[in-house]
Design a protein around this motif. Structure first.
Motif, mmCIF file in Angstrom:
data_model
loop_
_atom_site.group_PDB
_atom_site.id
_atom_site.type_symbol
_atom_site.label_atom_id
_atom_site.label_comp_id
_atom_site.label_asym_id
_atom_site.label_seq_id
_atom_site.Cartn_x
_atom_site.Cartn_y
_atom_site.Cartn_z
ATOM 1 N N MET A 91 1.052 -1.248 0.087
ATOM 2 C CA MET A 91 0.058 -0.064 -0.035
ATOM 3 C C MET A 91 0.851 1.230 0.181
ATOM 4 O O MET A 91 1.750 1.551 0.825
ATOM 5 C CB MET A 91 -1.034 0.076 1.269
ATOM 6 N N PHE A 92 0.636 2.126 -0.992
ATOM 7 C CA PHE A 92 1.651 3.328 -1.024
ATOM 8 C C PHE A 92 0.523 4.359 -1.022
ATOM 9 O O PHE A 92 -0.208 4.800 -2.147
ATOM 10 C CB PHE A 92 2.428 3.231 -2.354
ATOM 11 N N THR A 93 0.466 5.271 -0.102
ATOM 12 C CA THR A 93 -0.595 6.294 -0.001
ATOM 13 C C THR A 93 -0.056 7.181 1.231
ATOM 14 O O THR A 93 0.664 6.705 2.084
ATOM 15 C CB THR A 93 -1.930 5.618 0.179
ATOM 16 N N TYR A 94 -0.950 8.387 1.593
ATOM 17 C CA TYR A 94 -1.160 9.090 2.652
ATOM 18 C C TYR A 94 -1.761 8.129 3.721
ATOM 19 O O TYR A 94 -2.820 7.525 3.455
ATOM 20 C CB TYR A 94 -1.700 10.560 2.582
ATOM 21 N N PHE A 95 -0.985 7.987 4.903
ATOM 22 C CA PHE A 95 -1.630 6.894 5.909
ATOM 23 C C PHE A 95 -1.962 7.947 7.148
ATOM 24 O O PHE A 95 -2.935 7.939 7.941
ATOM 25 C CB PHE A 95 -0.804 5.885 6.317
ATOM 26 N N HIS A 96 -0.849 8.739 7.616
ATOM 27 C CA HIS A 96 -1.166 9.479 8.791
ATOM 28 C C HIS A 96 -1.679 8.581 9.966
ATOM 29 O O HIS A 96 -2.482 8.772 10.815
ATOM 30 C CB HIS A 96 -2.218 10.690 8.843
ATOM 31 N N PHE A 97 -0.797 7.485 10.118
ATOM 32 C CA PHE A 97 -1.419 6.381 11.123
ATOM 33 C C PHE A 97 -1.352 7.115 12.677
ATOM 34 O O PHE A 97 -2.270 6.565 13.355
ATOM 35 C CB PHE A 97 -0.318 5.256 11.263
ATOM 36 N N ALA A 98 -0.530 8.091 13.097
ATOM 37 C CA ALA A 98 -0.462 8.067 14.263
ATOM 38 C C ALA A 98 -1.792 9.159 14.857
ATOM 39 O O ALA A 98 -2.142 9.248 16.073
ATOM 40 C CB ALA A 98 0.736 9.237 14.777
ATOM 41 N N SER A 99 -2.622 9.380 13.807
ATOM 42 C CA SER A 99 -3.860 9.944 14.169
ATOM 43 C C SER A 99 -5.099 9.073 14.497
ATOM 44 O O SER A 99 -6.164 9.376 14.761
ATOM 45 C CB SER A 99 -4.085 11.321 13.351
ATOM 46 N N SER A 100 -4.714 7.719 14.006
ATOM 47 C CA SER A 100 -5.728 6.707 13.977
ATOM 48 C C SER A 100 -5.446 5.404 14.639
ATOM 49 O O SER A 100 -4.682 4.686 13.866
ATOM 50 C CB SER A 100 -6.518 6.825 12.764
ATOM 51 N N LEU A 101 -5.869 5.180 15.824
ATOM 52 C CA LEU A 101 -5.374 3.602 16.176
ATOM 53 C C LEU A 101 -6.258 2.479 15.378
ATOM 54 O O LEU A 101 -5.942 1.616 15.069
ATOM 55 C CB LEU A 101 -6.053 3.424 17.579
#
Length: 370
Positions: A91-101
């Protein structure tokens, strides 16, 4: 490699991850490209444009995910997409994981390889895949802020640049990176009285040298922020810590010190926001009021100008897509430091310290490249 481009289904997200020009570059290198039907319509590209470039059109999102080895997107997957993602996907995209558990846990469970645009990083610590959208968002922050300062939008009723005999609006920008710099340029160009804050004095010296006379610089700290917010008309939060949650620099108790109708634009909302009272909104319903203060917190601001945004984004992402497709993700990550920084999750392991720290998850410095 087989690359697939699903249609973005996040609220009011009109961008697309690959242009027809990008498809042509991939196809001529021997790759197969599948594009979901109507994926490019919001950005001005019709299915015929893609087929002419060599893509194959899939009828729905399920087929798009099923066909692809590498899934290239713009925004993070939403709930409907979670179960379409498998351990065989890159998967290659914007994730911004730190804002969503929730998103983080879902991608851990699916055991996909997740390479996040926003943490791809050069040796000089610049973020090549975040820069183009930061440029768009920074400029839009002023454009939207100016609109919501209008009285029908519950703002103060102030014209950003003023007119002869009437002072211009006061604009405070917290953060002197790409977003803050672009916002300052726009606000200054419209004639506003601008202050840009940052904790990095070297950056402030640079900004002081390049900005016009109506932009002033100031050290960012709690004392100065509390002092300055009292008479500002538009306040733009432009703080970023790559891969990690944004710090809360404006707290709820500070709202009482602001004038009624002040507009807050939190460009860091993708990373949890740097204003405590901000929560993600959409282009459909972009603002809300807290204690008389207008909050604009759209999580995909560049999605409102998809033609410009899509071209700017794909100009930056295409070389990395070509590298990942040509070398394979394991070789590309091993050989290119910037892509190794972009690897956030790998087969169920967290490989980004910012994501691990945000949720107290185990951090694997060298995940198994299975």
């Amino acid at each position: 490699m087989i690359i697939s481009v699903p249609k973005e289904i996040k609220n009011n997200e009109n961008r697309v991850a690959i242009t027809p020009a990008g498809v042509k570059e991939l196809v001529k290198r021997g790759h197969e490209v599948y594009v979901q039907s109507t994926a490019g319509h919001g950005s001005g590209f019709i299915d015929d444009d893609y087929t002419a470039a060599g893509a194959k059109i899939t009828p729905d999102i399920e087929a798009a995910y099923k066909m692809g080895e590498m899934i290239v997107k713009v925004k993070e997957p939403v709930f409907r997409e979670y179960n379409l993602i498998t351990s065989g996907h890159v998967m290659f995209t914007y994730f911004h994981f730190a804002s969503s558990l929730e998103l983080t846990q879902a991608m851990i469970n699916q055991k996909a390889v997740c390479i996040a645009y926003e943490t791809v990083e050069h040796e000089d610590r610049s973020l090549p895949l975040l820069v183009p959208m930061s440029e768009v968002a920074g400029r839009m922050a002023v454009q939207e802020g100016a609109k919501y300062l209008e009285k029908p939008m519950m703002g103060k009723g102030i014209l950003l640049g003023g007119v002869p005999g009437v002072l211009p609006a006061k604009v405070l920008i917290i953060g002197g990176g790409v977003v803050g710099t672009e916002a300052a340029k726009m606000a200054a160009g419209l004639g506003a009285d601008v202050i840009i804050m940052d904790s990095n004095l070297k950056r402030l010296r640079y900004l002081a040298d390049i900005m016009p006379a109506n932009v002033k610089t100031m050290a960012s700290n709690e004392y100065n922020i509390r002092k300055m917010i009292r008479d500002q008309d538009l306040i733009i939060g432009a703080v970023l810590i790559p891969g990690a949650k944004a710090p809360k620099l404006i707290t709820k108790d500070m709202l009482k010190d602001m004038q009624r109708g002040t507009v807050l634009v939190d460009v860091a909302i993708d990373q949890g926001g740097c204003i405590e009272t901000c929560r993600p909104t959409t282009h459909e319903d972009p603002t809300y009021i807290v204690d008389g203060i207008v909050h604009y917190c759209v999580a995909n601001m560049p999605g409102a100008v998809p033609y410009t945004s899509t071209l700017a984004l794909t100009n930056a992402t295409l070389p990395y897509i070509i590298e990942l497709a040509g070398s394979g993700w394991k070789t590309a990550v091993a050989q290119h430091m910037e892509l190794s920084k972009g690897l956030n999750l790998c087969k169920g392991q967290v490989s980004c310290s910012g994501v691990a720290d945000a949720f107290n998850l185990p951090h694997h410095v060298k995940p198994q490249l299975q």
